[in-house]
Each structure stands twice: as C-alpha cells, then as structure tokens.
Design an enzyme around this catalytic site. Structure first.
Site, PDB file in Angstrom:
ATOM      1  N   LYS A   1      12.638  -2.338  -8.523  1.00 24.30           N
ATOM      2  CA  LYS A   1      13.198  -1.551  -7.414  1.00 24.30           C
ATOM      3  C   LYS A   1      13.681  -2.516  -6.333  1.00 24.30           C
ATOM      4  O   LYS A   1      14.767  -2.382  -5.787  1.00 24.30           O
ATOM      5  CB  LYS A   1      12.121  -0.611  -6.874  1.00 24.30           C
ATOM      6  CG  LYS A   1      12.597   0.585  -6.126  1.00 24.30           C
ATOM      7  CD  LYS A   1      12.940   0.341  -4.755  1.00 24.30           C
ATOM      8  CE  LYS A   1      12.486   0.953  -3.566  1.00 24.30           C
ATOM      9  NZ  LYS A   1      11.469   0.475  -2.818  1.00 24.30           N
ATOM     10  N   ASP A   2      12.861  -3.523  -6.064  1.00 26.61           N
ATOM     11  CA  ASP A   2      13.218  -4.559  -5.091  1.00 26.61           C
ATOM     12  C   ASP A   2      13.823  -5.725  -5.866  1.00 26.61           C
ATOM     13  O   ASP A   2      13.210  -6.788  -5.996  1.00 26.61           O
ATOM     14  CB  ASP A   2      11.967  -4.973  -4.314  1.00 26.61           C
ATOM     15  CG  ASP A   2      11.347  -3.793  -3.585  1.00 26.61           C
ATOM     16  OD1 ASP A   2      11.634  -3.617  -2.408  1.00 26.61           O
ATOM     17  OD2 ASP A   2      10.596  -3.013  -4.225  1.00 26.61           O
TER      18      ASP A   2
ATOM     19  N   GLY B   1       8.125  -5.106  -9.055  1.00 26.22           N
ATOM     20  CA  GLY B   1       8.990  -4.036  -9.548  1.00 26.22           C
ATOM     21  C   GLY B   1      10.461  -4.355  -9.332  1.00 26.22           C
ATOM     22  O   GLY B   1      10.838  -4.964  -8.326  1.00 26.22           O
TER      23      GLY B   1
ATOM     24  N   GLY C   1       0.796  -1.233   0.000  1.00 28.02           N
ATOM     25  CA  GLY C   1       0.000   0.000   0.000  1.00 28.02           C
ATOM     26  C   GLY C   1       0.824   1.277   0.000  1.00 28.02           C
ATOM     27  O   GLY C   1       2.025   1.270  -0.245  1.00 28.02           O
TER      28      GLY C   1
ATOM     29  N   HIS D   1       3.977   1.511  -7.863  1.00 26.42           N
ATOM     30  CA  HIS D   1       2.866   0.556  -7.720  1.00 26.42           C
ATOM     31  C   HIS D   1       1.915   0.674  -8.915  1.00 26.42           C
ATOM     32  O   HIS D   1       1.430  -0.326  -9.455  1.00 26.42           O
ATOM     33  CB  HIS D   1       2.054   0.856  -6.459  1.00 26.42           C
ATOM     34  CG  HIS D   1       2.804   0.706  -5.170  1.00 26.42           C
ATOM     35  ND1 HIS D   1       3.140   1.782  -4.379  1.00 26.42           N
ATOM     36  CD2 HIS D   1       3.281  -0.391  -4.536  1.00 26.42           C
ATOM     37  CE1 HIS D   1       3.775   1.349  -3.305  1.00 26.42           C
ATOM     38  NE2 HIS D   1       3.881   0.045  -3.365  1.00 26.42           N
TER      39      HIS D   1
ATOM     40  N   GLN E   1      14.223  -9.139  -4.288  1.00 22.63           N
ATOM     41  CA  GLN E   1      12.907  -9.738  -4.034  1.00 22.63           C
ATOM     42  C   GLN E   1      12.367 -10.444  -5.288  1.00 22.63           C
ATOM     43  O   GLN E   1      11.853 -11.559  -5.208  1.00 22.63           O
ATOM     44  CB  GLN E   1      11.935  -8.646  -3.586  1.00 22.63           C
ATOM     45  CG  GLN E   1      10.496  -9.100  -3.470  1.00 22.63           C
ATOM     46  CD  GLN E   1       9.621  -8.041  -2.824  1.00 22.63           C
ATOM     47  OE1 GLN E   1       9.584  -7.927  -1.628  1.00 22.63           O
ATOM     48  NE2 GLN E   1       8.921  -7.272  -3.633  1.00 22.63           N
TER      49      GLN E   1
HETATM   50  P1  AMP Z   1       5.702  -2.559  -1.652  1.00 22.33           P
HETATM   51  O1  AMP Z   1       4.337  -1.969  -1.481  1.00 22.33           O
HETATM   52  O2  AMP Z   1       6.818  -1.619  -1.317  1.00 22.33           O
HETATM   53  O3  AMP Z   1       5.838  -3.921  -1.024  1.00 22.33           O
HETATM   54  O4  AMP Z   1       5.869  -2.802  -3.216  1.00 22.33           O
HETATM   55  C1  AMP Z   1       4.910  -3.528  -3.942  1.00 22.33           C
HETATM   56  C2  AMP Z   1       5.451  -3.765  -5.328  1.00 22.33           C
HETATM   57  O5  AMP Z   1       5.711  -2.513  -5.941  1.00 22.33           O
HETATM   58  C3  AMP Z   1       6.761  -4.549  -5.340  1.00 22.33           C
HETATM   59  O6  AMP Z   1       6.752  -5.440  -6.438  1.00 22.33           O
HETATM   60  C4  AMP Z   1       7.780  -3.470  -5.525  1.00 22.33           C
HETATM   61  O7  AMP Z   1       8.959  -3.910  -6.155  1.00 22.33           O
HETATM   62  C5  AMP Z   1       7.037  -2.516  -6.417  1.00 22.33           C
HETATM   63  N1  AMP Z   1       7.633  -1.187  -6.332  1.00 22.33           N
HETATM   64  C6  AMP Z   1       7.835  -0.440  -5.220  1.00 22.33           C
HETATM   65  N2  AMP Z   1       8.485   0.695  -5.533  1.00 22.33           N
HETATM   66  C7  AMP Z   1       8.709   0.658  -6.875  1.00 22.33           C
HETATM   67  C8  AMP Z   1       9.344   1.522  -7.800  1.00 22.33           C
HETATM   68  N3  AMP Z   1       9.895   2.679  -7.434  1.00 22.33           N
HETATM   69  N4  AMP Z   1       9.382   1.149  -9.088  1.00 22.33           N
HETATM   70  C9  AMP Z   1       8.833  -0.015  -9.494  1.00 22.33           C
HETATM   71  N5  AMP Z   1       8.229  -0.882  -8.670  1.00 22.33           N
HETATM   72  C10 AMP Z   1       8.160  -0.549  -7.379  1.00 22.33           C
END
Ligand code: AMP
Length: 300
Positions: free
Chosen positions: A150-151, A148, A31, A37, A154
């Site tokens: 970014k991680d 994404g 979230g 996202h 992961q």
């Molecule tokens: P999170 O809510 O941080 O767990 O992220 C949920 C998804 O969004 C994960 O697959 C992340 O890798 C992706 N995500 C978060 N930040 C970014 C970003 N800056 N660029 C691309 N994907 C992202």
C-alpha cells in the site's frame, strides 16, 4: 503475547531468540490495526519463530500541521488483534524511549527515491521513516521485516536503505489489502465520513480502469495518468495530489509501461490524505496487474 516498552528489553528478547537458533520476524506499524496490518503479522507468523510487532506513532515522520495529534489510536483493540494473530511481542515505546535525547541528530536519507511522488507533498516524511526504521532494525537485529505494498514508495525506500547500509535484515513486501468495495485499507480511513468514503472509491475504480486499459494494450504512461485525472475530476470531494507511472524498483519516471511499473497516486479527501497504486508487470502482450487483494474471511 508480551507487551514491552523498553528498547533494552526488546533487544534482549531478540538476541536471546537468535542465540537459541530461532528466527525473528518484524512488523513495524503505527497501530490502529486493520486487515492490512494483520496480513503482515500473519506472514511473519507463518515464516518465523519469534514475531515482533512494533507500534509507534513516529513524530518525526509528520510535518507540522499534519495529523500527528489526531492520528487514530486504540491500544486495547490493537493488543487483542495482535494476540489473535499469534504475535509474541508487541513493542509500544513511549516517545522518550525512542528519542531519549530529543529529535535525532542523525538522519538516514535515501536520495532520489524520496524526492518524487509522496516526497513532493511531504518533503520531510521519508527521512523520518527511514531513520526510525533503521533504528528498529538496529534494536531488533537480524530478522525478516514485513511491509505492505500500500505504501509502495516506502517499501522501495526501505529496501534501498537496507541494501545501501548492509543492514542484516531481509525486507519482504506483501500485497496491498483492500476493503470489499475496493478502498485501500488505511488507519486514516477512520477520518472519512460516509460521503467522503464513497467518493474515495473513485481512486480504486480509476486504477482498475488503468489495469484494464493496459490489458487492452495501452502502454502510454501519460494517457493512463490523464485517464485517472479525468476520472477523479468527476468527483469534486477528491483532489488528486499526483498520479505517476514509475519504474517499480528504481521509482524513476517512465513514459511507457514496460516490464515492471507502478502507477501510484495520492489524493486529498477533505483533510484526509489517501494513497493507492497498481503494479503492472508486462511481458510482450502478457499483462499482470497487481491491485492487491480483499481479505474476505472474518479476522476478529
Ligand atoms: P502504518 O501503521 O500505516 O505505518 O502501516 C504499517 C505497515 O502496514 C506498513 O508496512 C504498511 O505498508 C502496511 N499497510 C498499511 N495499510 C496496508 C494495506 N491496506 N495493505 C497492506 N499493507 C498495509
């Protein structure tokens, strides 16, 4: 868009969609949506009939003392962002719905890929991630799931888990999305004050310099990492946790930049932990450096 809280309801909707021959796209999140996202939701929307976004701040992937209790939340904002992106179903389960019997006794552990990089500073983190993602894959069933880059670690870990366990899910990774000034978008950027935020830009600047150096022919991983360390050392508010060059798929440490390599880092800015990376593809003297992208259009 419907918002659902029950596991059984999510499972039923996904089963019914597939029985009608409709494809299911899944975007797992914690979230506090930003353009990163939303880029995943857009990809899922473009490629699937039913789009499911899960929003769950998963306690088991936070260690004691990490930011679980203060993790940013904005359900109303998230609901409207998901709606704008054409999401069909937003799954927002209470913790007791995901873990009705308390913390799970079954853990999915991906050996090797989880031990280095972020696994050093966060040794229990990836087991929490893989266990909850395996659970989401089990509930949603056959689907395409979007993550994404970014991680970066992961995605590599989840891809390997999915292959190892033959889970009926196609894992798709999407580009890292940046703020216009280069900062990698993150829900945790909300913790940064103005000074910390501008200090944090050194991370992207250092990775951009890495991409330039590789384009200029540098292939030595330790020289590239040393250059990042030197750049970050100039900025006292930023403390580098690690910077490493790794094989882009196996995440094994590499000494030279060859073929597909990820140069990834984590840093603390005040109490906020940030991560960033550049993916380098080389073929002889040809270099492609993937630093992600900036989404210029207005999203809301
Ligand atoms: P999170 O809510 O941080 O767990 O992220 C949920 C998804 O969004 C994960 O697959 C992340 O890798 C992706 N995500 C978060 N930040 C970014 C970003 N800056 N660029 C691309 N994907 C992202």
């Amino acid at each position: 868009m419907i918002v659902i809280e029950r596991v059984s309801e999510l499972r039923e909707h996904c089963d019914r969609a597939r029985a009608q021959g409709r494809s299911v796209g899944l975007v797992p999140t914690m979230g506090f949506f930003h353009a990163g996202h939303r880029s995943l939701m857009r990809a899922a929307r473009a490629e699937n009939d039913l789009v499911v976004v899960t929003l769950f701040v998963n306690p088991t992937q936070f260690a004691p003392g990490e930011d679980l209790s203060r993790y940013p939340r904005d359900l109303e904002g998230d609901r409207s962002a998901a709606e704008i992106e054409g999401v069909d179903m937003l799954f927002v389960p209470p913790v007791e719905e995901v873990y009705p019997d308390g913390p799970p006794r079954t853990t999915v552990h991906v050996a090797g890929l989880t031990e280095g990089m972020c696994g050093v500073g966060r040794p229990t983190h990836f087991d929490g991630v893989t266990t909850v993602v395996a659970k989401l894959f089990s509930i949603v069933g056959p689907c395409t799931a979007y993550f994404g880059r970014k991680d970066y670690q992961q995605v590599a870990v989840i891809t390997r888990m999915t292959r190892d366990l033959e889970l009926p899910v196609k894992v798709v990774s999407r580009p890292l999305v940046r703020e216009p000034d280069g900062l990698a978008m993150s829900s945790r950027n909300a913790y940064l004050d103005a000074e910390q935020r501008s200090a944090a830009l050194v991370l992207h600047q250092a990775l951009t310099a890495v991409a330039d150096a590789v384009r200029d022919g540098e292939r030595d991983a330790s020289r590239l990492c040393d250059a990042v360390r030197a750049a970050v050392a100039e900025v006292p508010q930023v403390r580098l946790e690690y910077v490493e060059a790794r094989d882009a798929r196996t995440l094994e440490l590499v000494e030279r930049i060859t073929d597909d390599t990820v140069l990834a880092l984590a840093a603390q800015v005040g109490r906020t932990r940030l991560i960033d990376n550049v993916v380098l593809h080389t073929a002889g003297s040809a270099v492609e450096a993937d630093l992600g992208m900036v989404i210029h259009e207005e999203l809301s």
